[in-house]
Scaffold this motif. Structure first.
Motif, PDB file in Angstrom:
ATOM      1  N   GLN A  75      44.765  40.008  42.917  1.00  0.00           N
ATOM      2  CA  GLN A  75      45.664  40.951  42.283  1.00  0.00           C
ATOM      3  C   GLN A  75      45.473  41.929  43.334  1.00  0.00           C
ATOM      4  OE1 GLN A  75      48.338  40.623  40.218  1.00  0.00           O
ATOM      5  NE2 GLN A  75      48.147  38.399  40.709  1.00  0.00           N
ATOM      6  N   PRO A  76      46.408  42.881  43.625  1.00  0.00           N
ATOM      7  CA  PRO A  76      46.214  44.387  44.124  1.00  0.00           C
ATOM      8  C   PRO A  76      45.834  45.204  42.991  1.00  0.00           C
ATOM      9  CG  PRO A  76      48.735  43.825  43.927  1.00  0.00           C
ATOM     10  CD  PRO A  76      47.963  42.383  43.477  1.00  0.00           C
ATOM     11  N   GLY A  77      45.289  46.211  43.381  1.00  0.00           N
ATOM     12  CA  GLY A  77      44.626  47.428  42.524  1.00  0.00           C
ATOM     13  C   GLY A  77      43.214  47.655  42.716  1.00  0.00           C
ATOM     14  N   PRO A  78      43.011  48.618  41.910  1.00  0.00           N
ATOM     15  CA  PRO A  78      41.429  48.893  41.942  1.00  0.00           C
ATOM     16  C   PRO A  78      40.622  48.067  41.472  1.00  0.00           C
ATOM     17  CG  PRO A  78      42.860  50.636  40.823  1.00  0.00           C
ATOM     18  CD  PRO A  78      43.601  49.470  40.889  1.00  0.00           C
ATOM     19  N   LEU A  79      39.424  47.989  42.263  1.00  0.00           N
ATOM     20  CA  LEU A  79      38.450  46.917  42.231  1.00  0.00           C
ATOM     21  C   LEU A  79      37.885  47.045  40.704  1.00  0.00           C
ATOM     22  CD1 LEU A  79      36.641  44.905  43.503  1.00  0.00           C
ATOM     23  CD2 LEU A  79      34.695  46.651  43.986  1.00  0.00           C
ATOM     24  N   PHE A 130      32.444  33.236  44.851  1.00  0.00           N
ATOM     25  CA  PHE A 130      32.538  34.544  44.524  1.00  0.00           C
ATOM     26  C   PHE A 130      31.970  35.426  45.786  1.00  0.00           C
ATOM     27  CE2 PHE A 130      33.364  33.522  40.066  1.00  0.00           C
ATOM     28  CZ  PHE A 130      34.736  34.009  40.248  1.00  0.00           C
ATOM     29  N   VAL A 131      30.773  34.916  46.280  1.00  0.00           N
ATOM     30  CA  VAL A 131      30.062  35.576  47.306  1.00  0.00           C
ATOM     31  C   VAL A 131      31.092  35.863  48.654  1.00  0.00           C
ATOM     32  CG1 VAL A 131      28.109  35.744  48.849  1.00  0.00           C
ATOM     33  CG2 VAL A 131      27.720  35.397  46.509  1.00  0.00           C
ATOM     34  N   PRO A 132      31.549  35.057  48.935  1.00  0.00           N
ATOM     35  CA  PRO A 132      32.461  35.034  50.225  1.00  0.00           C
ATOM     36  C   PRO A 132      33.471  36.399  49.956  1.00  0.00           C
ATOM     37  CG  PRO A 132      32.171  32.906  50.104  1.00  0.00           C
ATOM     38  CD  PRO A 132      31.516  33.727  48.781  1.00  0.00           C
ATOM     39  N   ARG A 133      34.170  36.278  48.672  1.00  0.00           N
ATOM     40  CA  ARG A 133      35.293  37.062  48.551  1.00  0.00           C
ATOM     41  C   ARG A 133      34.653  38.504  48.266  1.00  0.00           C
ATOM     42  NH1 ARG A 133      35.959  32.221  47.396  1.00  0.00           N
ATOM     43  NH2 ARG A 133      38.118  31.282  47.339  1.00  0.00           N
ATOM     44  N   ILE A 134      33.423  38.738  47.890  1.00  0.00           N
ATOM     45  CA  ILE A 134      32.838  39.966  47.645  1.00  0.00           C
ATOM     46  C   ILE A 134      32.554  40.449  49.042  1.00  0.00           C
ATOM     47  CG2 ILE A 134      30.986  41.180  46.740  1.00  0.00           C
ATOM     48  CD1 ILE A 134      30.922  39.409  44.128  1.00  0.00           C
ATOM     49  N   ALA A 135      32.006  39.756  49.757  1.00  0.00           N
ATOM     50  CA  ALA A 135      31.554  40.130  51.304  1.00  0.00           C
ATOM     51  C   ALA A 135      32.728  40.617  51.949  1.00  0.00           C
ATOM     52  CB  ALA A 135      30.902  38.902  51.948  1.00  0.00           C
ATOM     53  N   ARG A 136      33.874  39.713  51.728  1.00  0.00           N
ATOM     54  CA  ARG A 136      35.203  40.367  52.545  1.00  0.00           C
ATOM     55  C   ARG A 136      35.359  41.643  51.819  1.00  0.00           C
ATOM     56  NH1 ARG A 136      37.647  35.914  52.252  1.00  0.00           N
ATOM     57  NH2 ARG A 136      38.625  35.956  50.017  1.00  0.00           N
ATOM     58  N   ALA A 137      35.310  41.915  50.648  1.00  0.00           N
ATOM     59  CA  ALA A 137      35.655  43.165  49.869  1.00  0.00           C
ATOM     60  C   ALA A 137      34.776  44.202  50.519  1.00  0.00           C
ATOM     61  CB  ALA A 137      35.760  43.136  48.482  1.00  0.00           C
ATOM     62  N   ILE A 138      33.571  44.055  50.537  1.00  0.00           N
ATOM     63  CA  ILE A 138      32.772  44.925  51.523  1.00  0.00           C
ATOM     64  C   ILE A 138      32.901  45.118  52.681  1.00  0.00           C
ATOM     65  CG2 ILE A 138      30.212  45.264  51.956  1.00  0.00           C
ATOM     66  CD1 ILE A 138      29.442  43.767  49.641  1.00  0.00           C
ATOM     67  N   THR A 139      33.400  44.194  53.478  1.00  0.00           N
ATOM     68  CA  THR A 139      33.732  44.654  54.881  1.00  0.00           C
ATOM     69  C   THR A 139      34.946  45.196  54.951  1.00  0.00           C
ATOM     70  OG1 THR A 139      32.700  42.298  55.692  1.00  0.00           O
ATOM     71  CG2 THR A 139      34.472  43.412  57.105  1.00  0.00           C
ATOM     72  N   ASP A 140      35.859  45.114  54.094  1.00  0.00           N
ATOM     73  CA  ASP A 140      36.997  45.743  54.061  1.00  0.00           C
ATOM     74  C   ASP A 140      37.122  47.109  53.332  1.00  0.00           C
ATOM     75  OD1 ASP A 140      38.386  43.577  55.296  1.00  0.00           O
ATOM     76  OD2 ASP A 140      39.436  42.920  53.384  1.00  0.00           O
ATOM     77  N   ARG A 141      35.801  47.611  52.962  1.00  0.00           N
ATOM     78  CA  ARG A 141      35.552  48.874  52.412  1.00  0.00           C
ATOM     79  C   ARG A 141      36.218  48.853  51.139  1.00  0.00           C
ATOM     80  NH1 ARG A 141      32.593  51.920  55.808  1.00  0.00           N
ATOM     81  NH2 ARG A 141      32.867  51.240  58.103  1.00  0.00           N
ATOM     82  N   GLN A 142      36.563  47.838  50.325  1.00  0.00           N
ATOM     83  CA  GLN A 142      37.186  47.888  49.069  1.00  0.00           C
ATOM     84  C   GLN A 142      36.039  47.922  47.965  1.00  0.00           C
ATOM     85  OE1 GLN A 142      39.640  44.568  48.516  1.00  0.00           O
ATOM     86  NE2 GLN A 142      40.741  45.249  50.067  1.00  0.00           N
ATOM     87  N   PHE A 143      34.738  47.783  48.356  1.00  0.00           N
ATOM     88  CA  PHE A 143      33.498  47.398  47.702  1.00  0.00           C
ATOM     89  C   PHE A 143      32.263  48.041  48.312  1.00  0.00           C
ATOM     90  CE2 PHE A 143      30.854  45.005  44.886  1.00  0.00           C
ATOM     91  CZ  PHE A 143      31.565  44.968  43.835  1.00  0.00           C
ATOM     92  N   PRO A 144      31.548  48.677  47.434  1.00  0.00           N
ATOM     93  CA  PRO A 144      30.322  49.243  47.927  1.00  0.00           C
ATOM     94  C   PRO A 144      29.248  48.146  48.448  1.00  0.00           C
ATOM     95  CG  PRO A 144      30.141  49.494  45.597  1.00  0.00           C
ATOM     96  CD  PRO A 144      31.534  48.935  46.099  1.00  0.00           C
ATOM     97  N   GLU A 145      28.382  48.522  49.411  1.00  0.00           N
ATOM     98  CA  GLU A 145      27.269  47.746  49.757  1.00  0.00           C
ATOM     99  C   GLU A 145      26.539  47.191  48.783  1.00  0.00           C
ATOM    100  OE1 GLU A 145      26.604  46.380  52.660  1.00  0.00           O
ATOM    101  OE2 GLU A 145      28.249  47.304  53.790  1.00  0.00           O
ATOM    102  N   VAL A 146      26.650  46.150  48.252  1.00  0.00           N
ATOM    103  CA  VAL A 146      25.693  45.379  47.102  1.00  0.00           C
ATOM    104  C   VAL A 146      25.358  43.961  47.709  1.00  0.00           C
ATOM    105  CG1 VAL A 146      26.945  46.725  45.189  1.00  0.00           C
ATOM    106  CG2 VAL A 146      27.819  44.279  45.874  1.00  0.00           C
ATOM    107  N   ASP A 147      24.282  43.567  46.720  1.00  0.00           N
ATOM    108  CA  ASP A 147      23.897  42.147  47.082  1.00  0.00           C
ATOM    109  C   ASP A 147      25.033  41.360  46.189  1.00  0.00           C
ATOM    110  OD1 ASP A 147      22.768  39.629  46.536  1.00  0.00           O
ATOM    111  OD2 ASP A 147      20.896  40.305  46.996  1.00  0.00           O
TER     112      ASP A 147
END
Length: 196
Positions: A75-79, A130-147
């Motif tokens: 869904q679109p919207g803030p993380l 979930f990990v690949p989706r979080i990694a994609r969000a990090i790459t797209d700068r929608q998410f901070p760098e996290v493990d």
């Protein structure tokens, strides 16, 4: 779907109905075989003993759960809001899942360990999803760098607790659950009014 997959699905469909009717502790191979229109040896061949049947059902339901969760995650919207809505969706999904709820109510000693002492199985599946989706969000700068694995584990522990543990804060209504998850996220984060 191959013939083998079709037979396995028939066995699991029959097993799900039998477990809903008779519970997790009933000896069901003969009933499952009859309901699926197969022999007992065929049930053993395609799924295994009763423990293997329950595990196969759990894995099938986890796969279905991930498919149902995908639209909520995208869904679109803030993380932050997407995270809250994902937790609310997952907990609601689990609370409406007839077989899971029957097990939690009638045979918790068999079901709760899947969320606790045997959780590594679910965590591995959750990481794979979930990990690949979080990694994609990090790459797209929608998410901070996290493990991402730590984030998945943290979310899993919150969700598993909400599913398996009765609490004192009302969470039966999605709005109440949303407020609790929001409050949990706010812990330790100063609000603008309290910032010096």
């Amino acid at each position: 779907m191959s013939s083998d997959e079709g037979i396995r699905e028939r066995v699991l469909d029959a097993a799900e109905q039998c477990l809903l009717e008779s519970g997790y502790t009933a000896r069901l191979h003969a009933v499952i075989a009859e309901r699926a229109g197969l022999s007992r040896p065929t049930v053993y061949k395609y799924v295994g003993d009763q423990t293997a049947i329950v595990e196969a059902l759990l894995h099938r339901e986890v796969t279905r759960f991930f498919a149902a969760t995908e639209p909520v995650l995208t869904q679109p919207g803030p993380l932050r809001e997407r995270f809250i809505e994902t937790v609310v969706f997952i907990v609601g999904y689990a609370r409406e899942h007839a077989l899971l709820q029957k097990g939690l109510r009638d045979d918790p000693e068999l079901v709760v360990p899947w969320f606790t002492t045997r959780a590594r199985i679910f965590l591995a599946r959750a990481n794979g999803f979930f990990v690949p989706r979080i990694a994609r969000a990090i790459t797209d700068r929608q998410f901070p760098e996290v493990d991402a694995r730590q984030l998945v584990e943290w979310g899993y522990r919150i969700i598993a607790s909400l599913i398996t543990t009765p609490g004192t804060v009302p969470t039966d209504d999605p709005a109440d659950l949303r407020r609790l998850v929001t409050a949990l996220l706010d812990i330790g984060v100063p609000t603008p009014a309290t910032t010096p």
